[in-house]
Design a protein around this motif. Structure first.
Motif, mmCIF file in Angstrom:
data_model
loop_
_atom_site.group_PDB
_atom_site.id
_atom_site.type_symbol
_atom_site.label_atom_id
_atom_site.label_comp_id
_atom_site.label_asym_id
_atom_site.label_seq_id
_atom_site.Cartn_x
_atom_site.Cartn_y
_atom_site.Cartn_z
ATOM 1 N N VAL A 16 14.308 -48.284 13.454
ATOM 2 C CA VAL A 16 12.930 -47.842 13.267
ATOM 3 C C VAL A 16 11.946 -48.931 13.688
ATOM 4 C CG1 VAL A 16 11.194 -47.291 11.494
ATOM 5 C CG2 VAL A 16 13.411 -46.139 11.499
ATOM 6 N N ARG A 17 12.257 -50.167 13.365
ATOM 7 C CA ARG A 17 11.384 -51.275 13.776
ATOM 8 C C ARG A 17 11.324 -51.390 15.303
ATOM 9 N NH1 ARG A 17 9.768 -54.983 9.916
ATOM 10 N NH2 ARG A 17 10.605 -54.621 7.815
ATOM 11 N N GLN A 18 12.442 -51.155 15.960
ATOM 12 C CA GLN A 18 12.451 -51.176 17.424
ATOM 13 C C GLN A 18 11.597 -50.052 17.991
ATOM 14 O OE1 GLN A 18 16.601 -51.078 18.572
ATOM 15 N NE2 GLN A 18 16.737 -53.311 18.661
ATOM 16 N N LEU A 19 11.733 -48.862 17.421
ATOM 17 C CA LEU A 19 10.916 -47.731 17.850
ATOM 18 C C LEU A 19 9.437 -48.030 17.651
ATOM 19 C CD1 LEU A 19 12.996 -44.763 16.362
ATOM 20 C CD2 LEU A 19 12.547 -45.139 18.788
ATOM 21 N N ALA A 20 9.117 -48.627 16.512
ATOM 22 C CA ALA A 20 7.719 -48.955 16.205
ATOM 23 C C ALA A 20 7.165 -49.960 17.201
ATOM 24 C CB ALA A 20 7.609 -49.499 14.783
ATOM 25 N N GLY A 21 7.978 -50.966 17.543
ATOM 26 C CA GLY A 21 7.530 -51.982 18.491
ATOM 27 C C GLY A 21 7.243 -51.394 19.865
ATOM 28 N N ARG A 22 8.146 -50.519 20.339
ATOM 29 C CA ARG A 22 7.951 -49.894 21.654
ATOM 30 C C ARG A 22 6.720 -48.994 21.651
ATOM 31 N NH1 ARG A 22 13.666 -48.901 21.713
ATOM 32 N NH2 ARG A 22 13.283 -46.680 21.359
ATOM 33 N N ALA A 23 6.578 -48.208 20.578
ATOM 34 C CA ALA A 23 5.449 -47.291 20.504
ATOM 35 C C ALA A 23 4.132 -48.045 20.436
ATOM 36 C CB ALA A 23 5.601 -46.386 19.274
ATOM 37 N N ARG A 24 4.079 -49.096 19.625
ATOM 38 C CA ARG A 24 2.843 -49.869 19.490
ATOM 39 C C ARG A 24 2.451 -50.523 20.801
ATOM 40 N NH1 ARG A 24 4.583 -53.224 16.097
ATOM 41 N NH2 ARG A 24 4.334 -51.859 14.272
ATOM 42 N N LYS A 25 3.436 -51.080 21.493
ATOM 43 C CA LYS A 25 3.167 -51.729 22.787
ATOM 44 C C LYS A 25 2.625 -50.716 23.790
ATOM 45 C CE LYS A 25 5.446 -54.615 26.313
ATOM 46 N NZ LYS A 25 5.184 -53.760 27.488
ATOM 47 N N HIS A 26 3.218 -49.538 23.827
ATOM 48 C CA HIS A 26 2.795 -48.514 24.767
ATOM 49 C C HIS A 26 1.374 -48.042 24.459
ATOM 50 C CE1 HIS A 26 3.723 -45.508 27.834
ATOM 51 N NE2 HIS A 26 3.058 -44.641 27.086
ATOM 52 N N VAL A 27 1.080 -47.832 23.177
ATOM 53 C CA VAL A 27 -0.255 -47.365 22.791
ATOM 54 C C VAL A 27 -1.305 -48.430 23.093
ATOM 55 C CG1 VAL A 27 -1.719 -46.658 20.857
ATOM 56 C CG2 VAL A 27 0.603 -45.749 21.069
ATOM 57 N N GLU A 28 -0.979 -49.685 22.807
ATOM 58 C CA GLU A 28 -1.931 -50.765 23.076
ATOM 59 C C GLU A 28 -2.242 -50.877 24.563
ATOM 60 O OE1 GLU A 28 -3.735 -52.558 21.091
ATOM 61 O OE2 GLU A 28 -2.896 -51.551 19.343
ATOM 62 N N GLU A 29 -1.250 -50.615 25.393
ATOM 63 C CA GLU A 29 -1.462 -50.682 26.840
ATOM 64 C C GLU A 29 -2.319 -49.522 27.338
ATOM 65 O OE1 GLU A 29 2.485 -50.698 28.353
ATOM 66 O OE2 GLU A 29 2.776 -52.876 28.099
ATOM 67 N N GLY A 30 -2.252 -48.374 26.645
ATOM 68 C CA GLY A 30 -2.946 -47.194 27.132
ATOM 69 C C GLY A 30 -4.265 -46.891 26.479
ATOM 70 N N ARG A 31 -4.522 -47.448 25.283
ATOM 71 C CA ARG A 31 -5.773 -47.141 24.592
ATOM 72 C C ARG A 31 -6.911 -47.951 25.208
ATOM 73 N NH1 ARG A 31 -4.020 -49.427 19.001
ATOM 74 N NH2 ARG A 31 -5.078 -47.547 18.271
ATOM 75 N N GLU A 41 10.951 -46.478 4.239
ATOM 76 C CA GLU A 41 10.701 -45.061 3.960
ATOM 77 C C GLU A 41 10.755 -44.241 5.244
ATOM 78 O OE1 GLU A 41 7.244 -42.452 1.714
ATOM 79 O OE2 GLU A 41 7.611 -44.542 1.121
ATOM 80 N N ILE A 42 10.248 -44.812 6.330
ATOM 81 C CA ILE A 42 10.296 -44.116 7.616
ATOM 82 C C ILE A 42 11.746 -43.936 8.051
ATOM 83 C CG2 ILE A 42 9.620 -44.208 10.043
ATOM 84 C CD1 ILE A 42 7.194 -45.872 9.191
ATOM 85 N N ALA A 43 12.571 -44.948 7.772
ATOM 86 C CA ALA A 43 13.987 -44.872 8.131
ATOM 87 C C ALA A 43 14.661 -43.699 7.427
ATOM 88 C CB ALA A 43 14.679 -46.188 7.773
ATOM 89 N N VAL A 44 14.348 -43.512 6.161
ATOM 90 C CA VAL A 44 14.908 -42.382 5.411
ATOM 91 C C VAL A 44 14.397 -41.066 5.986
ATOM 92 C CG1 VAL A 44 14.985 -41.235 3.174
ATOM 93 C CG2 VAL A 44 15.207 -43.723 3.305
ATOM 94 N N THR A 45 13.103 -41.024 6.293
ATOM 95 C CA THR A 45 12.497 -39.807 6.835
ATOM 96 C C THR A 45 13.175 -39.369 8.122
ATOM 97 O OG1 THR A 45 10.340 -40.294 5.863
ATOM 98 C CG2 THR A 45 10.355 -38.828 7.783
ATOM 99 N N LEU A 46 13.467 -40.334 8.996
ATOM 100 C CA LEU A 46 14.035 -40.027 10.314
ATOM 101 C C LEU A 46 15.554 -40.114 10.348
ATOM 102 C CD1 LEU A 46 11.481 -41.887 12.603
ATOM 103 C CD2 LEU A 46 11.453 -39.511 11.839
ATOM 104 N N ASP A 47 16.156 -40.475 9.205
ATOM 105 C CA ASP A 47 17.611 -40.618 9.125
ATOM 106 C C ASP A 47 18.112 -41.617 10.163
ATOM 107 O OD1 ASP A 47 20.116 -40.173 8.090
ATOM 108 O OD2 ASP A 47 20.523 -38.423 9.361
ATOM 109 N N ARG A 48 17.423 -42.766 10.220
ATOM 110 C CA ARG A 48 17.766 -43.845 11.137
ATOM 111 C C ARG A 48 17.850 -45.144 10.351
ATOM 112 N NH1 ARG A 48 17.975 -39.930 13.915
ATOM 113 N NH2 ARG A 48 17.590 -39.678 16.162
ATOM 114 N N GLY A 49 18.493 -46.136 10.908
ATOM 115 C CA GLY A 49 18.518 -47.433 10.269
ATOM 116 C C GLY A 49 17.150 -48.097 10.365
ATOM 117 N N GLU A 50 16.864 -48.999 9.432
ATOM 118 C CA GLU A 50 15.560 -49.661 9.434
ATOM 119 C C GLU A 50 15.355 -50.503 10.683
ATOM 120 O OE1 GLU A 50 12.941 -52.687 6.646
ATOM 121 O OE2 GLU A 50 14.497 -51.418 5.715
ATOM 122 N N ALA A 51 16.415 -51.151 11.167
ATOM 123 C CA ALA A 51 16.288 -51.968 12.378
ATOM 124 C C ALA A 51 15.913 -51.101 13.577
ATOM 125 C CB ALA A 51 17.592 -52.709 12.652
#
Length: 296
Positions: free
Chosen positions: A152-167, A140-150
């Motif tokens: 989106v998963r890469q974006l999610a992985g990078r974002a999660r890693k960055h947030v975990e390092e900073g929180r 659903e996120i892929a449709v929202t952002l007009d991106r492929g699901e793969a």
């Protein structure tokens, strides 16, 4: 969509839309503007062709928020002093009774996490908010952002890693935070520097957001000595400069916070993070532009 009116359907989903927009933008006024724009899109749409109104509205709101975020990036880069999100009332109420769900929502809107989100790209921020805060599936996120699901998963992985390092790498106990906040305020009001220092972790950090429009440190203060002396000095100046000083506890950004009022007007918001009986971080928001929604 049965017989529900366009307004009924939109109002049903407004809390989610506002939640997405605020986490994306960190400003209540900006989030409200985005939601209003989403309403205009919704009211003009051919709603008979919309099978899932919630998904459609989240998609529109997210895209509008990304556009707004890109437009405001230059404003953030020229901001005077440290930047903090605008305080946001988060009394989730009986609609979110589950403790785990409340904790997840509170964490996703915490001051510390939203500060980390500022360093993400607009797309990374959107993926993180939709996935981590609201649990949307990658498809659903892929449709929202007009991106492929793969992608989106890469974006999610990078974002999660960055947030975990900073929180913060610890869990804040609400009762402990409230107790330490009350003791902190009492020590500051009494000018008790020694008592205040006993509450602060040696590596404590104070982040004050004034936007250059109020008195606050233009840099992050570090160490218990610097933070303690600043707080005692600020308390003295405040007490001598106003006839009536009062404060109220409110749940803001998922945590007990203190709203200070000087002569009946909202002056600042104060929040602490604590672990093992010591205050690790102090957040103070004094930019008057970010206190308008609380004044209302």
């Amino acid at each position: 969509m049965a017989t529900d009116t366009a307004t009924d359907v939109f109002e049903e989903h407004r809390p989610v839309l506002l939640g997405v927009a605020y986490r994306m933008l960190g400003r209540v006024a900006d989030a409200e503007d985005v939601v209003q724009d989403a309403w205009l899109r919704w009211s003009a749409a051919d709603r008979d062709q919309v099978r899932e109104p919630r998904a459609y509205l989240v998609r529109v709101t997210t895209r509008l928020a990304i556009d707004r975020l890109r437009q405001t990036q230059s404003r953030r880069e020229s901001y005077v002093g440290p930047w903090l999100p605008e305080p946001f009332v988060t009394d989730f109420g009986p609609t979110v009774p589950d403790t785990a769900e409340r904790a997840m929502l509170a964490d996703s809107v915490s001051l510390a996490v939203l500060v980390v989100l500022e360093s993400l790209s607009p797309l990374e921020r959107a993926v993180f908010v939709l996935r981590e805060a609201f649990g949307f599936p990658y498809s659903e996120i892929a449709v929202t952002l007009d991106r492929g699901e793969a992608a989106v998963r890469q974006l999610a992985g990078r974002a999660r890693k960055h947030v975990e390092e900073g929180r913060p790498r610890y869990q804040v106990d609400p009762a402990e935070r409230r107790d330490l906040t009350e003791r902190f305020l009492a020590a500051a009001a009494d000018g008790d520097l020694e008592g205040l220092m006993s509450l602060l972790a040696p590596e404590v950090r104070l982040v004050g957001d004034s936007g250059g429009k109020a008195r606050a440190p233009l840099r992050v203060l570090e160490t218990a000595d610097k933070v303690g002396r600043f707080v005692v000095g600020a308390a003295r100046k405040t007490a001598s400069g106003a006839e009536n000083v009062e404060f109220r506890f409110m749940e803001l950004n998922g945590a007990d916070s203190v709203v200070f009022l000087l002569d009946g007007k909202v002056d600042s918001v104060f929040q602490v993070e604590a672990v093992d009986g010591r205050i690790q971080r102090v957040f103070i928001v004094r930019n008057p532009d970010k206190l308008v929604s609380l004044a209302r």
